[in-house]
Design a protein around this motif. Structure first.
Motif, short mmCIF file in Angstrom:
data_model
loop_
_atom_site.label_atom_id
_atom_site.label_comp_id
_atom_site.label_asym_id
_atom_site.label_seq_id
_atom_site.Cartn_x
_atom_site.Cartn_y
_atom_site.Cartn_z
N UNK A 150 -12.86 7.60 18.36
CA UNK A 150 -12.52 9.02 18.53
C UNK A 150 -11.10 9.33 18.09
N UNK A 151 -10.20 8.35 18.21
CA UNK A 151 -8.80 8.68 17.96
C UNK A 151 -8.01 7.44 17.54
N UNK A 152 -6.71 7.64 17.31
CA UNK A 152 -5.87 6.55 16.83
C UNK A 152 -5.81 5.38 17.81
N UNK B 21 0.83 -1.22 0.00
CA UNK B 21 0.00 0.00 0.00
C UNK B 21 0.85 1.24 0.00
N UNK B 22 1.62 1.39 1.07
CA UNK B 22 2.50 2.54 1.21
C UNK B 22 3.88 1.98 1.55
N UNK B 23 4.94 2.69 1.14
CA UNK B 23 6.30 2.17 1.37
C UNK B 23 6.64 2.24 2.86
N UNK B 24 7.60 1.41 3.31
CA UNK B 24 7.94 1.40 4.75
C UNK B 24 8.45 2.75 5.26
N UNK B 25 8.94 3.62 4.37
CA UNK B 25 9.39 4.95 4.82
C UNK B 25 8.25 5.97 4.73
N UNK B 26 7.01 5.49 4.58
CA UNK B 26 5.80 6.31 4.55
C UNK B 26 5.60 7.04 3.21
N UNK B 27 6.49 6.75 2.24
CA UNK B 27 6.37 7.42 0.94
C UNK B 27 5.34 6.72 0.06
N UNK C 264 -12.50 14.71 10.83
CA UNK C 264 -12.63 15.00 9.40
C UNK C 264 -12.03 13.85 8.59
N UNK C 265 -12.16 13.97 7.25
CA UNK C 265 -11.53 12.98 6.37
C UNK C 265 -10.02 12.96 6.60
N UNK C 266 -9.43 14.14 6.78
CA UNK C 266 -7.96 14.18 6.96
C UNK C 266 -7.55 13.43 8.23
N UNK C 267 -8.39 13.49 9.26
CA UNK C 267 -8.10 12.71 10.48
C UNK C 267 -8.11 11.22 10.15
N UNK C 268 -9.10 10.81 9.35
CA UNK C 268 -9.20 9.38 8.99
C UNK C 268 -7.96 8.98 8.20
N UNK D 101 -2.59 6.21 7.76
CA UNK D 101 -1.14 6.27 7.49
C UNK D 101 -0.35 5.90 8.75
N UNK D 102 -0.83 6.35 9.90
CA UNK D 102 -0.12 6.04 11.17
C UNK D 102 -0.12 4.54 11.44
#
Ligand SMILES: Cc1ncc(COP(=O)(O)O)c(C=O)c1O
Ligand SMILES: N[C@@H](CCOP(=O)(O)O)C(=O)O
Length: 430
Positions: free
Chosen positions: A419-421, A22-28, A188-192, A197-198
Protein backbone atom coordinates in the motif's frame (compact mmCIF):
# COMPACT_ATOMS: atom_id res chain seq x y z
CA UNK A 1 32.77 10.44 -21.16
CA UNK A 2 31.49 11.05 -17.67
CA UNK A 3 28.04 11.82 -16.34
CA UNK A 4 27.01 14.61 -14.01
CA UNK A 5 23.92 14.87 -11.87
CA UNK A 6 21.24 17.29 -13.02
CA UNK A 7 20.95 18.37 -9.37
CA UNK A 8 24.64 19.36 -9.48
CA UNK A 9 25.37 18.14 -5.94
CA UNK A 10 27.01 14.79 -6.63
CA UNK A 11 30.35 13.68 -8.06
CA UNK A 12 30.65 12.95 -11.77
CA UNK A 13 30.82 9.25 -12.60
CA UNK A 14 31.65 6.98 -15.54
CA UNK A 15 29.15 4.78 -17.40
CA UNK A 16 29.63 1.82 -15.06
CA UNK A 17 29.01 3.90 -11.96
CA UNK A 18 26.04 5.69 -13.51
CA UNK A 19 24.48 2.33 -14.43
CA UNK A 20 25.10 0.75 -11.07
CA UNK A 21 23.89 3.83 -9.15
CA UNK A 22 20.82 4.36 -11.36
CA UNK A 23 20.23 7.77 -9.90
CA UNK A 24 22.83 10.16 -8.43
CA UNK A 25 23.17 10.41 -4.62
CA UNK A 26 21.63 13.93 -4.75
CA UNK A 27 18.53 12.40 -6.43
CA UNK A 28 19.44 13.95 -9.79
CA UNK A 29 19.31 12.16 -13.12
CA UNK A 30 22.68 11.51 -14.73
CA UNK A 31 23.42 13.41 -17.94
CA UNK A 32 26.42 13.11 -20.30
CA UNK A 33 29.10 15.74 -19.63
CA UNK A 34 30.00 16.12 -23.29
CA UNK A 35 28.48 15.09 -26.62
CA UNK A 36 30.80 14.39 -29.52
CA UNK A 37 29.01 14.77 -32.88
CA UNK A 38 29.09 11.61 -34.98
CA UNK A 39 31.39 11.37 -37.95
CA UNK A 40 29.65 12.99 -40.96
CA UNK A 41 30.85 10.15 -43.18
CA UNK A 42 29.05 7.65 -40.97
CA UNK A 43 25.75 9.49 -41.43
CA UNK A 44 26.37 9.85 -45.18
CA UNK A 45 26.96 6.12 -45.59
CA UNK A 46 24.52 4.85 -42.99
CA UNK A 47 22.47 2.87 -45.52
CA UNK A 48 25.43 0.54 -46.00
CA UNK A 49 25.75 -0.22 -42.29
CA UNK A 50 24.04 -2.98 -40.32
CA UNK A 51 21.87 -2.03 -37.34
CA UNK A 52 24.54 -3.50 -35.06
CA UNK A 53 27.28 -1.35 -36.60
CA UNK A 54 25.11 1.75 -36.30
CA UNK A 55 24.28 1.02 -32.67
CA UNK A 56 27.94 0.49 -31.83
CA UNK A 57 28.99 3.80 -33.40
CA UNK A 58 26.16 5.64 -31.65
CA UNK A 59 26.66 4.24 -28.14
CA UNK A 60 30.44 3.85 -27.88
CA UNK A 61 31.22 7.38 -26.67
CA UNK A 62 28.63 6.95 -23.89
CA UNK A 63 30.04 3.64 -22.68
CA UNK A 64 33.63 4.67 -23.21
CA UNK A 65 36.13 2.54 -21.29
CA UNK A 66 33.57 0.93 -18.99
CA UNK A 67 33.10 -2.00 -21.38
CA UNK A 68 35.76 -3.27 -23.82
CA UNK A 69 35.00 -2.98 -27.55
CA UNK A 70 34.54 -6.70 -28.16
CA UNK A 71 32.20 -7.13 -25.21
CA UNK A 72 30.16 -4.06 -26.21
CA UNK A 73 29.72 -5.42 -29.73
CA UNK A 74 28.50 -8.72 -28.26
CA UNK A 75 26.03 -6.94 -25.97
CA UNK A 76 24.67 -4.98 -28.93
CA UNK A 77 24.35 -8.08 -31.10
CA UNK A 78 22.41 -9.91 -28.39
CA UNK A 79 20.22 -6.84 -27.73
CA UNK A 80 19.23 -6.20 -31.34
CA UNK A 81 18.38 -9.64 -32.66
CA UNK A 82 14.96 -8.65 -34.02
CA UNK A 83 13.56 -6.29 -36.66
CA UNK A 84 12.52 -2.64 -36.61
CA UNK A 85 10.30 -2.37 -39.70
CA UNK A 86 9.13 0.93 -41.10
CA UNK A 87 5.64 0.60 -42.57
CA UNK A 88 4.41 3.14 -45.12
CA UNK A 89 0.78 4.13 -44.50
CA UNK A 90 0.46 6.91 -47.07
CA UNK A 91 2.71 9.16 -49.14
CA UNK A 92 3.93 11.04 -46.07
CA UNK A 93 3.19 8.83 -43.08
CA UNK A 94 5.23 5.93 -41.71
CA UNK A 95 4.83 3.72 -38.66
CA UNK A 96 8.11 2.65 -37.07
CA UNK A 97 7.28 -0.68 -35.46
CA UNK A 98 9.24 -1.12 -32.26
CA UNK A 99 7.35 -4.15 -30.99
CA UNK A 100 9.14 -7.08 -32.54
CA UNK A 101 11.14 -7.94 -29.43
CA UNK A 102 10.28 -10.63 -26.87
CA UNK A 103 7.74 -8.59 -24.85
CA UNK A 104 6.33 -6.72 -27.84
CA UNK A 105 7.10 -3.18 -26.70
CA UNK A 106 9.94 -0.78 -27.45
CA UNK A 107 11.33 -1.24 -23.93
CA UNK A 108 12.92 -4.54 -24.94
CA UNK A 109 15.96 -2.80 -26.43
CA UNK A 110 16.84 -0.75 -23.35
CA UNK A 111 16.04 -3.57 -20.94
CA UNK A 112 18.15 -6.14 -22.79
CA UNK A 113 21.05 -3.72 -23.19
CA UNK A 114 21.02 -2.71 -19.54
CA UNK A 115 20.68 -6.29 -18.26
CA UNK A 116 23.77 -7.31 -20.22
CA UNK A 117 25.78 -4.27 -19.11
CA UNK A 118 24.92 -4.98 -15.49
CA UNK A 119 25.75 -8.67 -15.99
CA UNK A 120 29.17 -7.59 -17.31
CA UNK A 121 29.82 -5.17 -14.43
CA UNK A 122 28.81 -7.83 -11.95
CA UNK A 123 30.86 -10.60 -13.56
CA UNK A 124 33.39 -10.93 -10.74
CA UNK A 125 31.10 -10.00 -7.86
CA UNK A 126 28.69 -12.90 -7.76
CA UNK A 127 28.53 -12.75 -3.97
CA UNK A 128 27.38 -9.10 -4.11
CA UNK A 129 23.75 -9.08 -5.14
CA UNK A 130 22.42 -6.05 -7.07
CA UNK A 131 18.76 -5.21 -6.55
CA UNK A 132 17.05 -3.61 -9.52
CA UNK A 133 13.96 -1.59 -8.62
CA UNK A 134 11.60 -0.66 -11.40
CA UNK A 135 8.30 1.21 -11.59
CA UNK A 136 6.03 0.37 -14.47
CA UNK A 137 2.84 1.70 -15.97
CA UNK A 138 2.66 -1.38 -18.16
CA UNK A 139 5.52 -2.20 -20.51
CA UNK A 140 8.79 -1.49 -18.72
CA UNK A 141 8.00 -4.16 -16.12
CA UNK A 142 7.54 -6.96 -18.66
CA UNK A 143 10.60 -5.97 -20.67
CA UNK A 144 12.79 -5.72 -17.58
CA UNK A 145 11.47 -9.01 -16.18
CA UNK A 146 12.25 -10.76 -19.44
CA UNK A 147 15.59 -8.99 -19.98
CA UNK A 148 16.90 -9.76 -16.48
CA UNK A 149 15.43 -13.24 -16.02
CA UNK A 150 18.10 -15.56 -14.66
CA UNK A 151 20.87 -12.90 -14.69
CA UNK A 152 23.15 -14.07 -11.92
CA UNK A 153 23.64 -11.80 -8.94
CA UNK A 154 20.69 -9.58 -9.89
CA UNK A 155 17.32 -9.54 -8.18
CA UNK A 156 14.51 -7.54 -9.83
CA UNK A 157 11.62 -5.95 -7.94
CA UNK A 158 8.85 -4.50 -10.11
CA UNK A 159 6.27 -2.05 -8.74
CA UNK A 160 3.09 -1.69 -10.78
CA UNK A 161 -0.22 0.10 -10.17
CA UNK A 162 -2.92 -2.41 -9.30
CA UNK A 163 -5.74 -2.63 -11.86
CA UNK A 164 -4.12 -0.08 -14.18
CA UNK A 165 -2.20 -2.30 -16.60
CA UNK A 166 -3.64 -4.54 -19.32
CA UNK A 167 -4.13 -8.26 -18.66
CA UNK A 168 -1.26 -9.25 -20.96
CA UNK A 169 1.07 -6.63 -19.50
CA UNK A 170 0.28 -7.94 -16.01
CA UNK A 171 0.96 -11.54 -17.00
CA UNK A 172 4.30 -10.50 -18.55
CA UNK A 173 5.54 -9.05 -15.31
CA UNK A 174 4.01 -11.39 -12.74
CA UNK A 175 4.52 -14.89 -14.08
CA UNK A 176 8.25 -15.43 -14.58
CA UNK A 177 9.34 -16.18 -10.99
CA UNK A 178 13.05 -16.94 -10.35
CA UNK A 179 14.84 -13.63 -9.65
CA UNK A 180 11.78 -11.49 -10.53
CA UNK A 181 9.23 -10.30 -7.94
CA UNK A 182 6.18 -8.17 -8.72
CA UNK A 183 4.77 -5.77 -6.12
CA UNK A 184 1.19 -4.71 -6.83
CA UNK A 185 0.78 -1.18 -5.54
CA UNK A 186 -2.49 0.31 -4.38
CA UNK A 187 -1.93 3.59 -6.29
CA UNK A 188 -0.84 5.10 -9.61
CA UNK A 189 2.33 4.76 -11.67
CA UNK A 190 3.56 8.05 -10.18
CA UNK A 191 3.20 6.55 -6.69
CA UNK A 192 5.32 3.59 -7.81
CA UNK A 193 7.95 5.86 -9.35
CA UNK A 194 8.05 8.08 -6.23
CA UNK A 195 8.53 5.03 -3.97
CA UNK A 196 11.40 3.78 -6.12
CA UNK A 197 13.09 7.19 -5.97
CA UNK A 198 12.56 7.36 -2.19
CA UNK A 199 14.16 3.96 -1.71
CA UNK A 200 17.34 5.19 -3.41
CA UNK A 201 17.65 7.99 -0.88
CA UNK A 202 16.86 5.91 2.16
CA UNK A 203 19.99 5.60 4.30
CA UNK A 204 18.63 2.44 5.93
CA UNK A 205 18.60 0.71 2.54
CA UNK A 206 22.04 1.89 1.48
CA UNK A 207 23.64 -1.54 1.93
CA UNK A 208 21.25 -3.17 -0.52
CA UNK A 209 23.00 -2.14 -3.79
CA UNK A 210 19.83 -0.72 -5.29
CA UNK A 211 19.67 0.48 -8.88
CA UNK A 212 16.88 1.42 -11.27
CA UNK A 213 15.86 -0.11 -14.60
CA UNK A 214 13.60 2.77 -15.57
CA UNK A 215 14.76 5.22 -18.18
CA UNK A 216 16.28 7.29 -15.38
CA UNK A 217 19.12 4.75 -15.68
CA UNK A 218 21.43 5.80 -18.52
CA UNK A 219 21.91 2.19 -19.65
CA UNK A 220 18.12 1.89 -20.17
CA UNK A 221 17.68 5.34 -21.66
CA UNK A 222 20.55 5.73 -24.14
CA UNK A 223 19.96 2.67 -26.39
CA UNK A 224 16.57 4.17 -27.26
CA UNK A 225 18.54 6.46 -29.61
CA UNK A 226 19.03 3.55 -31.99
CA UNK A 227 15.46 3.58 -33.36
CA UNK A 228 15.84 7.04 -34.84
CA UNK A 229 19.02 6.06 -36.67
CA UNK A 230 17.37 2.90 -38.02
CA UNK A 231 14.46 4.92 -39.43
CA UNK A 232 16.83 7.49 -40.93
CA UNK A 233 18.80 4.71 -42.59
CA UNK A 234 15.62 3.50 -44.35
CA UNK A 235 14.35 6.93 -45.40
CA UNK A 236 17.61 8.65 -46.32
CA UNK A 237 17.44 7.70 -50.02
CA UNK A 238 14.19 9.74 -50.29
CA UNK A 239 16.03 12.99 -49.39
CA UNK A 240 13.16 14.33 -47.30
CA UNK A 241 13.02 16.17 -44.01
CA UNK A 242 11.90 13.96 -41.13
CA UNK A 243 9.46 14.70 -38.33
CA UNK A 244 9.11 12.17 -35.51
CA UNK A 245 5.96 11.93 -33.45
CA UNK A 246 6.61 9.97 -30.28
CA UNK A 247 3.88 8.71 -27.95
CA UNK A 248 5.23 9.97 -24.64
CA UNK A 249 4.76 9.19 -20.96
CA UNK A 250 8.02 9.38 -19.02
CA UNK A 251 9.62 11.17 -22.04
CA UNK A 252 12.66 8.87 -22.12
CA UNK A 253 12.13 7.71 -25.69
CA UNK A 254 11.67 11.16 -27.22
CA UNK A 255 14.54 12.51 -25.15
CA UNK A 256 16.77 9.78 -26.63
CA UNK A 257 15.65 10.88 -30.12
CA UNK A 258 16.54 14.46 -29.30
CA UNK A 259 19.93 13.32 -28.06
CA UNK A 260 20.40 11.53 -31.41
CA UNK A 261 19.69 14.85 -33.14
CA UNK A 262 22.28 16.59 -31.01
CA UNK A 263 24.83 14.01 -32.22
CA UNK A 264 24.10 15.14 -35.79
CA UNK A 265 21.18 12.96 -36.91
CA UNK A 266 19.24 15.23 -39.29
CA UNK A 267 15.77 15.32 -37.74
CA UNK A 268 13.67 18.37 -38.50
CA UNK A 269 11.19 18.30 -35.63
CA UNK A 270 9.82 16.26 -32.72
CA UNK A 271 6.27 15.97 -31.47
CA UNK A 272 5.71 14.50 -28.01
CA UNK A 273 2.18 13.13 -28.25
CA UNK A 274 0.57 12.48 -24.88
CA UNK A 275 -2.77 11.17 -23.70
CA UNK A 276 -4.77 13.16 -21.13
CA UNK A 277 -1.69 13.28 -18.90
CA UNK A 278 -0.69 16.63 -20.30
CA UNK A 279 1.92 18.03 -17.89
CA UNK A 280 4.34 18.84 -20.73
CA UNK A 281 1.82 20.30 -23.24
CA UNK A 282 0.58 22.50 -20.39
CA UNK A 283 4.12 23.55 -19.56
CA UNK A 284 4.70 24.64 -23.15
CA UNK A 285 1.47 26.66 -23.06
CA UNK A 286 1.85 28.28 -19.65
CA UNK A 287 5.57 28.18 -18.85
CA UNK A 288 4.79 26.48 -15.53
CA UNK A 289 5.74 22.87 -14.93
CA UNK A 290 3.09 21.49 -12.68
CA UNK A 291 3.17 17.75 -12.05
CA UNK A 292 -0.22 16.27 -11.33
CA UNK A 293 -1.65 12.90 -10.35
CA UNK A 294 -1.90 10.65 -13.38
CA UNK A 295 -5.24 9.93 -15.04
CA UNK A 296 -6.09 6.44 -16.30
CA UNK A 297 -6.46 6.19 -20.10
CA UNK A 298 -6.59 3.51 -22.79
CA UNK A 299 -2.92 4.21 -23.58
CA UNK A 300 -2.09 3.20 -20.00
CA UNK A 301 1.69 2.91 -20.37
CA UNK A 302 1.74 6.70 -20.87
CA UNK A 303 -0.28 7.48 -17.74
CA UNK A 304 2.45 9.57 -16.18
CA UNK A 305 1.80 12.85 -14.40
CA UNK A 306 5.40 13.79 -13.61
CA UNK A 307 7.61 12.62 -16.49
CA UNK A 308 11.13 11.86 -15.21
CA UNK A 309 13.01 12.71 -18.38
CA UNK A 310 11.66 16.16 -19.11
CA UNK A 311 14.55 17.64 -17.10
CA UNK A 312 16.95 15.92 -19.51
CA UNK A 313 15.16 17.48 -22.48
CA UNK A 314 15.42 20.90 -20.85
CA UNK A 315 19.11 20.33 -20.19
CA UNK A 316 19.70 19.49 -23.86
CA UNK A 317 18.44 22.99 -24.67
CA UNK A 318 20.25 24.63 -21.72
CA UNK A 319 16.87 25.22 -20.05
CA UNK A 320 15.92 27.67 -22.79
CA UNK A 321 12.27 26.91 -23.53
CA UNK A 322 12.10 29.20 -26.57
CA UNK A 323 15.07 27.38 -28.14
CA UNK A 324 13.44 24.05 -27.30
CA UNK A 325 10.22 25.08 -29.05
CA UNK A 326 12.13 25.51 -32.33
CA UNK A 327 12.45 21.72 -32.62
CA UNK A 328 9.88 20.35 -30.20
CA UNK A 329 6.23 20.59 -29.37
CA UNK A 330 3.77 18.51 -27.40
CA UNK A 331 0.04 17.85 -27.77
CA UNK A 332 -2.43 15.96 -25.63
CA UNK A 333 -5.22 13.72 -26.98
CA UNK A 334 -8.28 12.20 -25.36
CA UNK A 335 -9.29 8.53 -25.46
CA UNK A 336 -12.11 9.37 -27.88
CA UNK A 337 -9.66 11.03 -30.26
CA UNK A 338 -7.34 8.04 -29.91
CA UNK A 339 -10.10 5.55 -30.76
CA UNK A 340 -11.21 7.71 -33.70
CA UNK A 341 -7.62 7.72 -34.99
CA UNK A 342 -7.36 3.92 -34.64
CA UNK A 343 -10.56 3.56 -36.69
CA UNK A 344 -9.43 6.10 -39.29
CA UNK A 345 -6.07 4.39 -39.84
CA UNK A 346 -7.73 0.98 -40.04
CA UNK A 347 -10.42 2.12 -42.47
CA UNK A 348 -8.01 3.96 -44.75
CA UNK A 349 -5.07 1.56 -44.74
CA UNK A 350 -6.13 -1.69 -43.06
CA UNK A 351 -3.30 -1.11 -40.56
CA UNK A 352 -3.95 -1.82 -36.89
CA UNK A 353 -2.35 0.48 -34.34
CA UNK A 354 -2.34 0.05 -30.60
CA UNK A 355 -3.66 3.04 -28.58
CA UNK A 356 -0.13 4.40 -27.94
CA UNK A 357 0.83 4.33 -31.62
CA UNK A 358 -2.50 6.00 -32.44
CA UNK A 359 -1.61 8.89 -30.10
CA UNK A 360 1.68 9.18 -32.01
CA UNK A 361 -0.23 9.24 -35.31
CA UNK A 362 -2.43 12.04 -33.98
CA UNK A 363 0.65 14.08 -33.09
CA UNK A 364 1.84 13.89 -36.71
CA UNK A 365 -1.63 14.72 -38.08
CA UNK A 366 -1.74 17.83 -35.94
CA UNK A 367 1.54 19.22 -37.24
CA UNK A 368 1.91 17.88 -40.78
CA UNK A 369 0.58 20.99 -42.56
CA UNK A 370 3.37 23.02 -40.96
CA UNK A 371 5.94 20.74 -42.60
CA UNK A 372 4.64 20.25 -46.14
CA UNK A 373 7.98 18.89 -47.40
CA UNK A 374 8.56 16.45 -44.58
CA UNK A 375 7.79 12.81 -43.96
CA UNK A 376 6.18 11.95 -40.62
CA UNK A 377 7.20 8.91 -38.64
CA UNK A 378 5.12 7.92 -35.65
CA UNK A 379 6.56 5.34 -33.29
CA UNK A 380 4.38 2.25 -32.91
CA UNK A 381 5.66 1.45 -29.44
CA UNK A 382 3.69 -1.70 -28.59
CA UNK A 383 1.97 -4.56 -30.39
CA UNK A 384 -1.83 -4.09 -30.59
CA UNK A 385 -2.34 -7.51 -29.00
CA UNK A 386 -1.11 -6.11 -25.67
CA UNK A 387 -4.31 -4.05 -25.59
CA UNK A 388 -6.54 -6.75 -27.00
CA UNK A 389 -9.88 -5.67 -25.57
CA UNK A 390 -9.54 -1.99 -26.49
CA UNK A 391 -8.29 -2.73 -29.99
CA UNK A 392 -10.87 -5.40 -30.83
CA UNK A 393 -13.72 -3.36 -29.42
CA UNK A 394 -12.66 -0.14 -31.14
CA UNK A 395 -12.10 -1.73 -34.53
CA UNK A 396 -14.87 -4.35 -34.29
CA UNK A 397 -12.43 -6.95 -35.49
CA UNK A 398 -10.49 -9.89 -34.10
CA UNK A 399 -6.71 -9.83 -34.03
CA UNK A 400 -4.54 -12.91 -34.33
CA UNK A 401 -2.96 -13.90 -31.02
CA UNK A 402 0.77 -14.70 -31.35
CA UNK A 403 1.87 -18.05 -29.92
CA UNK A 404 4.03 -16.41 -27.21
CA UNK A 405 0.95 -14.60 -25.85
CA UNK A 406 -1.16 -17.80 -25.91
CA UNK A 407 1.49 -19.48 -23.80
CA UNK A 408 1.73 -16.50 -21.48
CA UNK A 409 -1.92 -16.06 -20.55
CA UNK A 410 -2.30 -19.55 -19.14
CA UNK A 411 0.37 -18.84 -16.50
CA UNK A 412 -0.66 -17.85 -12.99
CA UNK A 413 -0.08 -14.34 -11.75
CA UNK A 414 2.12 -14.04 -8.66
CA UNK A 415 2.29 -10.68 -6.95
CA UNK A 416 2.62 -9.19 -3.48
CA UNK A 417 0.21 -6.38 -2.65
CA UNK A 418 1.63 -3.27 -1.00
CA UNK A 419 0.00 0.00 0.00
CA UNK A 420 2.80 2.43 0.76
CA UNK A 421 6.52 3.10 1.07
CA UNK A 422 6.78 1.51 4.53
CA UNK A 423 5.57 -1.78 3.10
CA UNK A 424 8.08 -1.56 0.25
CA UNK A 425 10.85 -0.90 2.74
CA UNK A 426 9.81 -3.82 4.89
CA UNK A 427 9.86 -6.06 1.85
CA UNK A 428 13.32 -4.87 0.79
CA UNK A 429 14.76 -5.31 4.28
CA UNK A 430 13.62 -8.92 4.39
C1 LIG B 1 3.71 1.35 -25.45
C2 LIG B 1 4.33 2.57 -24.89
N1 LIG B 1 4.28 3.71 -25.59
C3 LIG B 1 4.81 4.84 -25.12
C4 LIG B 1 5.41 4.89 -23.89
C5 LIG B 1 6.00 6.18 -23.43
O1 LIG B 1 7.40 6.17 -23.52
P1 LIG B 1 8.26 7.14 -22.62
O2 LIG B 1 7.97 6.79 -21.21
O3 LIG B 1 9.66 6.87 -23.01
O4 LIG B 1 7.80 8.52 -22.95
C6 LIG B 1 5.49 3.72 -23.12
C7 LIG B 1 6.13 3.68 -21.79
O5 LIG B 1 7.01 4.33 -21.44
C8 LIG B 1 4.97 2.54 -23.65
O6 LIG B 1 5.05 1.40 -22.97
N1 LIG C 1 5.63 3.67 -19.78
C1 LIG C 1 6.50 3.06 -18.88
C2 LIG C 1 6.68 3.89 -17.65
C3 LIG C 1 8.09 3.89 -17.22
O1 LIG C 1 8.90 4.44 -18.23
P1 LIG C 1 10.45 4.24 -18.28
O2 LIG C 1 10.83 4.33 -19.72
O3 LIG C 1 11.03 5.33 -17.48
O4 LIG C 1 10.79 2.91 -17.70
C4 LIG C 1 6.05 1.64 -18.63
O5 LIG C 1 5.48 1.06 -19.54
O6 LIG C 1 6.25 1.07 -17.58
Amino acid sequence: MNYFSLNHKAPTVNFEEATVNGIAPDKGLYFPESLIPLDKLMLETIEFMSNEQIAYEVIRQFVNKSIPKKELRKIIAETLNFDFPLVKLDERTYSLELFHGPTMAFKDVGARFMARCLGYFNRNKKDQKIRVLVATSGDTGGAVAHGFLGVEGVEVIILYPSGKVSEIQEKQLTTLGQNITALEVDGTFDDCQAMVKQAFLDEELSTLNLTSANSINVARWLPQMFYYFFAYKELKPLHKKLVFSVPSGNFGNICAGMLAKSLGLPIEFFVAATNLNDTVPQFLKTGTYSAKPSTATISNAMDVGDPSNFVRIQQLYSNDTEALKETFTSFSFSDDETKKAMKEIYTKTNYITDPHGAVGYLGWQKIKEEFPDALGIFLETAHPVKFLETVEETLSTKIAIPQQIKELVINNKQSIKIKNYDELKLFLKK
